[in-house]
Design a protein around this motif. Structure first.
Motif, short mmCIF file in Angstrom:
data_model
loop_
_atom_site.label_atom_id
_atom_site.label_comp_id
_atom_site.label_asym_id
_atom_site.label_seq_id
_atom_site.Cartn_x
_atom_site.Cartn_y
_atom_site.Cartn_z
N THR A 95 19.63 25.95 -5.38
CA THR A 95 19.16 26.31 -4.03
C THR A 95 20.16 25.87 -2.98
O THR A 95 20.83 24.85 -3.11
N ARG A 96 20.21 26.69 -1.94
CA ARG A 96 21.21 26.48 -0.89
C ARG A 96 20.55 25.91 0.37
O ARG A 96 19.40 26.25 0.67
N ILE A 97 21.27 25.06 1.07
CA ILE A 97 20.80 24.61 2.38
C ILE A 97 21.74 25.21 3.43
O ILE A 97 22.97 25.10 3.31
N SER A 134 23.87 17.55 -6.52
CA SER A 134 24.20 18.22 -5.26
C SER A 134 25.69 18.49 -5.23
O SER A 134 26.46 17.82 -5.93
N LEU A 167 21.33 21.43 -5.72
CA LEU A 167 21.30 21.72 -4.28
C LEU A 167 22.72 21.87 -3.79
O LEU A 167 23.57 21.05 -4.13
N GLY A 221 25.31 22.97 -0.21
CA GLY A 221 25.40 23.30 1.20
C GLY A 221 26.53 22.48 1.79
O GLY A 221 26.99 21.52 1.16
N LYS A 244 21.65 17.16 2.09
CA LYS A 244 21.57 17.09 0.62
C LYS A 244 21.28 15.66 0.15
O LYS A 244 20.36 15.43 -0.62
N ALA A 287 14.93 24.38 -0.62
CA ALA A 287 15.50 23.14 -1.18
C ALA A 287 14.46 22.03 -1.10
O ALA A 287 14.25 21.28 -2.06
N HIS A 288 13.81 21.93 0.03
CA HIS A 288 12.80 20.88 0.21
C HIS A 288 11.66 21.06 -0.79
O HIS A 288 11.26 20.13 -1.48
N SER A 300 16.05 27.01 7.14
CA SER A 300 17.35 26.77 6.49
C SER A 300 17.24 25.91 5.24
O SER A 300 18.14 25.94 4.39
N ASN A 301 16.17 25.13 5.12
CA ASN A 301 16.11 24.19 3.99
C ASN A 301 14.77 24.22 3.26
O ASN A 301 14.49 23.36 2.45
#
Ligand code: ADP
Ligand code: MG
Length: 438
Positions: A259-261, A234, A137, A139, A145, A117-118, A113-114
């Protein structure tokens, strides 16, 4: 250091853990006692971020614990232990970075899921300004975030000791801008933000339409971008879905990487529970971690809340953490999420507690005695019900969704920085979830 001072300090730390289970961490054991004399206790911290965190969040409970253990009133002083390395390698005065010591890359659990982003945050911290710029970022709430933004700052600071980083919430950015205007010091504000190596702004959805702060942010953005400086943002939605953002900013946000979380999977939730337990120095079995991860899935903050509840029961009763203990500790919480809570339940509890009328909450009154309960209502409605921002605003005098969003983020921040607010919200939530249904 005399043995008994060390022992007294160890007892104080144990007491802090009982008084403040939500903030207690395993790394407290690594804090050094610098002195204990004349009613003053000096506590050595490894770095400035840790010292700031402790001063802001834990001072009251350290004071209470020290008083209970020594029987005297003791003043607590958290200091950076100078025998350790200093982060200020250059002679430059760096802006104060308020970072949460838990929010590092090491403490971040990576899952499907992340992952992106990470990885993009790691890449940016290794080479700010050169990889993804801006990095955006997004989400929904409680998915990590803010944690990742703090981690980027920690890592950048570690790698490039003299890098000038400004990290702040969007609301702080706006407030500081407004203050600069009032004080006639716009130039000072601009030099503070346009000369940094990295600008990190959390919750950018709060930039308001047609306000000067958005214009100012636009120029700050351009100045930094053109000089190859890193920008990290974010928000709760992707750039194109942020309602009050100007087109020219939306397009700029899309220049870099967006990017999405997503909400974490079951496996990731289990790993997060284990990680958070470890941070608190708890060992919990896989069975218990799996139990918590199955019961709580909405957001990661709630997973932590579940762990805190279990920890609190274990430390106050002195019992080991078993599955039964975990089940008992979570019973109230889980029942609450299972049963239907209405906004009316929340309004009833809040108006009773603050001794205000519903009509006041719905009115245009802006005095502190009305605004605070109104904002608390919004926050509780957001966290305990599934109502949309619009619906919540509708119940409270037809306020629009940005007002509700603002209220929620304000109360959330106060909850993080003020233990009394945290205790109040916990108490009100308990009353709401145990109240007879309306
Ligand atoms: P957001 O800013 O997206 O609302 P936060 O960053 O405040 O969320 O995260 C809420 C809590 O969840 C924090 O305590 C954070 O440490 C924790 N958290 C979120 N994602 C992770 C993760 N992948 N690993 C460990 N902790 C996480
Ligand atoms: Mg956040």
């Amino acid at each position: 250091m005399a043995q008994d001072v060390e022992t007294i300090f160890a007892d104080i730390l144990e007491r802090v853990k009982v008084l403040d289970p939500a903030n207690a961490r395993k790394w407290f054991d690594e804090l050094a006692v610098l002195h204990l004399n004349g009613g003053s206790l000096g506590i050595g911290c490894p770095d400035e971020a840790t010292a700031l965190f402790l001063r802001d969040n834990c001072k009251n409970n350290f004071t209470r614990a020290a008083q209970q253990i020594t029987g005297h009133l003791v003043t607590i002083d958290f200091k950076v232990d100078t025998s350790d390395k200093s982060i200020r390698r250059s002679g430059k005065q760096l802006p104060e970075l308020k970072l949460h010591p838990d929010y590092t890359f090491d403490n971040f659990v990576v899952g499907p899921s992340n992952r992106l982003a990470h990885a993009s945050c790691v890449a940016v911290s290794q080479s700010p300004g050169n990889t993804y710029n801006p990095l955006f970022l997004y989400g929904s709430v409680g998915l990590g975030k803010t944690h990742l933004l703090h981690a980027v700052c920690f890592e950048t600071r570690k790698r490039f000791g003299s890098a000038v980083i400004q990290f702040l919430s969007c609301e702080d950015f706006v407030n500081r801008f407004i203050r600069a205007i009032e004080e006639g010091n716009l130039a000072g504000f601009q030099s503070q933000f346009r000369t940094v190596d990295a600008l990190v702004i959390d919750d950018i959805q709060f930039l308001r339409e047609r306000e000067h702060s958005q214009e100012e942010f636009f120029h700050t953005f351009n100045a930094l971008y053109n000089n190859g400086k890193q920008i990290i943002l974010s928000a709760d939605s992707p750039p194109g879905k942020l309602p009050s953002l100007e087109e020219r900013l939306i397009s700029r946000f899309n220049w870099g990487l967006v990017t999405r979380i997503d909400p974490p999977s079951y496996e990731t939730r289990v790993a997060i529970v284990q990680k958070k337990a470890h941070l608190r120095g708890l060992s919990i079995s896989d069975e218990i971690a799996e139990y918590i991860a199955r019961k709580v899935h909405a957001n990661i903050r709630e997973l932590e809340g579940a762990l805190t509840a279990i920890y609190a029961v274990a430390t106050t009763t002195g019992k080991d953490i078993t599955l039964e203990l975990a089940q008992t500790a979570l019973e109230g919480q889980i029942e609450a999420s299972a049963r239907h809570i209405s906004i009316t339940d929340i309004i009833n509890v809040v108006t009773r507690h603050f001794d205000v009328r519903l009509a006041d909450l719905q009115s245009k009154k802006r005095s502190q005695s009305i605004t605070e309960p109104r904002q608390i209502c919004m926050y509780l409605a957001r966290s305990l019900t599934r109502h949309s921002l619009e619906e919540i605003g509708g119940h409270l005098g037809g306020r629009d969704h940005t007002t509700v969003m603002h209220a929620c983020s304000k109360i959330d921040r106060e909850r993080c920085s003020d233990p009394q607010m945290n205790a109040l919200l916990e108490e009100l939530s308990k009353q709401v979830t145990h109240a007879p249904q309306s």
